[in-house]
Design a protein around this motif. Structure first.
Motif, PDB file in Angstrom:
ATOM      1  N   VAL A   1      66.449  44.157  84.375  1.00  0.00           N
ATOM      2  CA  VAL A   1      67.157  45.281  84.845  1.00  0.00           C
ATOM      3  C   VAL A   1      67.027  45.315  86.158  1.00  0.00           C
ATOM      4  N   SER A   2      68.337  45.594  86.998  1.00  0.00           N
ATOM      5  CA  SER A   2      68.114  46.035  88.372  1.00  0.00           C
ATOM      6  C   SER A   2      69.297  47.027  88.664  1.00  0.00           C
ATOM      7  N   SER A   3      69.206  47.349  89.912  1.00  0.00           N
ATOM      8  CA  SER A   3      70.188  48.433  90.262  1.00  0.00           C
ATOM      9  C   SER A   3      70.526  48.437  91.605  1.00  0.00           C
ATOM     10  N   PRO A   4      72.001  48.455  92.090  1.00  0.00           N
ATOM     11  CA  PRO A   4      72.479  48.500  93.623  1.00  0.00           C
ATOM     12  C   PRO A   4      71.666  49.617  94.305  1.00  0.00           C
ATOM     13  N   GLY A   5      71.293  50.712  93.731  1.00  0.00           N
ATOM     14  CA  GLY A   5      70.790  51.723  94.172  1.00  0.00           C
ATOM     15  C   GLY A   5      69.258  51.829  94.560  1.00  0.00           C
ATOM     16  N   ALA A   6      68.408  50.725  94.201  1.00  0.00           N
ATOM     17  CA  ALA A   6      66.930  50.662  94.246  1.00  0.00           C
ATOM     18  C   ALA A   6      66.595  49.305  94.162  1.00  0.00           C
ATOM     19  N   SER A   7      65.577  49.050  94.992  1.00  0.00           N
ATOM     20  CA  SER A   7      64.979  47.630  95.301  1.00  0.00           C
ATOM     21  C   SER A   7      64.368  47.028  94.137  1.00  0.00           C
ATOM     22  N   SER A   8      63.662  47.815  93.302  1.00  0.00           N
ATOM     23  CA  SER A   8      62.958  47.208  92.420  1.00  0.00           C
ATOM     24  C   SER A   8      63.085  48.070  90.813  1.00  0.00           C
ATOM     25  N   VAL A   9      63.409  47.354  89.857  1.00  0.00           N
ATOM     26  CA  VAL A   9      63.252  48.001  88.412  1.00  0.00           C
ATOM     27  C   VAL A   9      62.648  46.833  87.685  1.00  0.00           C
ATOM     28  N   THR A  10      61.627  47.555  86.991  1.00  0.00           N
ATOM     29  CA  THR A  10      60.680  46.781  86.095  1.00  0.00           C
ATOM     30  C   THR A  10      60.725  47.422  84.616  1.00  0.00           C
ATOM     31  N   MET A  11      60.191  46.594  83.862  1.00  0.00           N
ATOM     32  CA  MET A  11      60.212  46.914  82.350  1.00  0.00           C
ATOM     33  C   MET A  11      58.497  47.108  82.265  1.00  0.00           C
ATOM     34  N   HIS A  12      58.262  48.150  81.821  1.00  0.00           N
ATOM     35  CA  HIS A  12      56.825  48.496  81.645  1.00  0.00           C
ATOM     36  C   HIS A  12      56.523  48.854  80.039  1.00  0.00           C
ATOM     37  N   ARG A  13      55.374  48.562  79.338  1.00  0.00           N
ATOM     38  CA  ARG A  13      54.713  49.157  78.373  1.00  0.00           C
ATOM     39  C   ARG A  13      53.516  49.828  78.676  1.00  0.00           C
ATOM     40  N   SER A  14      53.614  51.230  78.227  1.00  0.00           N
ATOM     41  CA  SER A  14      52.267  51.943  78.106  1.00  0.00           C
ATOM     42  C   SER A  14      51.399  51.310  77.046  1.00  0.00           C
ATOM     43  N   THR A  15      50.040  51.276  77.628  1.00  0.00           N
ATOM     44  CA  THR A  15      48.985  51.082  76.677  1.00  0.00           C
ATOM     45  C   THR A  15      48.055  52.377  76.715  1.00  0.00           C
ATOM     46  N   ALA A  16      46.901  52.463  75.691  1.00  0.00           N
ATOM     47  CA  ALA A  16      46.084  53.519  75.940  1.00  0.00           C
ATOM     48  C   ALA A  16      46.003  54.230  77.271  1.00  0.00           C
ATOM     49  N   SER A  17      45.439  53.243  78.167  1.00  0.00           N
ATOM     50  CA  SER A  17      44.835  54.026  79.485  1.00  0.00           C
ATOM     51  C   SER A  17      45.578  53.582  80.402  1.00  0.00           C
ATOM     52  N   THR A  18      46.655  52.584  80.566  1.00  0.00           N
ATOM     53  CA  THR A  18      47.357  52.147  81.718  1.00  0.00           C
ATOM     54  C   THR A  18      48.707  51.511  81.347  1.00  0.00           C
ATOM     55  N   MET A  19      49.483  51.020  82.045  1.00  0.00           N
ATOM     56  CA  MET A  19      50.562  50.309  81.633  1.00  0.00           C
ATOM     57  C   MET A  19      50.616  49.010  82.313  1.00  0.00           C
ATOM     58  N   GLU A  20      51.537  47.931  81.599  1.00  0.00           N
ATOM     59  CA  GLU A  20      51.512  46.601  82.225  1.00  0.00           C
ATOM     60  C   GLU A  20      52.900  46.566  82.081  1.00  0.00           C
ATOM     61  N   GLN A  21      53.420  45.544  83.014  1.00  0.00           N
ATOM     62  CA  GLN A  21      54.667  44.954  83.133  1.00  0.00           C
ATOM     63  C   GLN A  21      54.886  43.775  82.121  1.00  0.00           C
TER      64      GLN A  21
END
Ligand SMILES: [Cu+2]
Length: 167
Positions: A83-103
């Motif tokens: 995923v990318s965007s001409p209006g933002a330098s970084s777009v990443t995919m994340h998955r939430s876990t119980a306490s945090t999130m990972e790419q």
């Protein structure tokens, strides 16, 4: 005499049958037209559409989350790989876990199913906005899939508490 009458009946029955077949063909044509020309590959290749996309207004200068649903009406799995965007330098995919999130590197879009990015679960992380977003702005996101290629969507910036299906 008898023979002539019999012939007439047959001709009449034929005319009725032809009318019925004509009507049927018309209905089939209508059905195919409603699938955006995809009728020829029904049940085959992945057929994707994006719905319910939004970005809750991020705190000033902060990172934003992005949510959307990718539907797949086709008969083949696909996967979101970038995923990318001409209006933002970084777009990443994340998955939430119980306490945090990972790419994550990819997200499955199952055949006859959907990939849902929603609060509390899988989401997009958007950083490096070229211009600080305000309510009502739209950010272009370019979603790249293994089979389908890239689909570009304009994603609206909504108030922080927004949820799809309510205004
Ligand atoms: Cu995240």
């Amino acid at each position: 005499m008898k023979g002539t009458l019999g012939f007439r009946r047959t001709a009449l029955a034929g005319a009725v049958l032809a009318t019925a077949l004509g009507g049927g063909a018309f209905l089939v044509a209508c059905g195919a037209g409603g699938q955006d020309g995809g009728g020829a590959t029904a049940g085959g290749a992945a057929r994707l559409s994006v719905a319910d996309s939004y970005i809750p207004m991020p705190p000033a200068g902060g990172m934003a989350a992005g949510y959307l649903t990718v539907r797949n009406e086709g008969g083949e799995d696909d996967e979101l790989v970038k995923v990318s965007s001409p209006g933002a330098s970084s777009v990443t995919m994340h998955r939430s876990t119980a306490s945090t999130m990972e790419q994550v590197e990819k997200l499955d879009v199952p055949a006859h199913g959907a990939l849902q990015l929603a609060r509390g679960g899988t989401h997009l992380m958007i950083m490096g906005w070229q211009k600080a977003p305000v309510l009502g702005d739209e950010l272009e996101l370019d979603l790249t899939f293994t089979r389908t290629g890239t689909i570009s969507v304009k994603v609206p910036v909504k108030e922080l508490t927004y949820r799809p299906g309510q205004q």
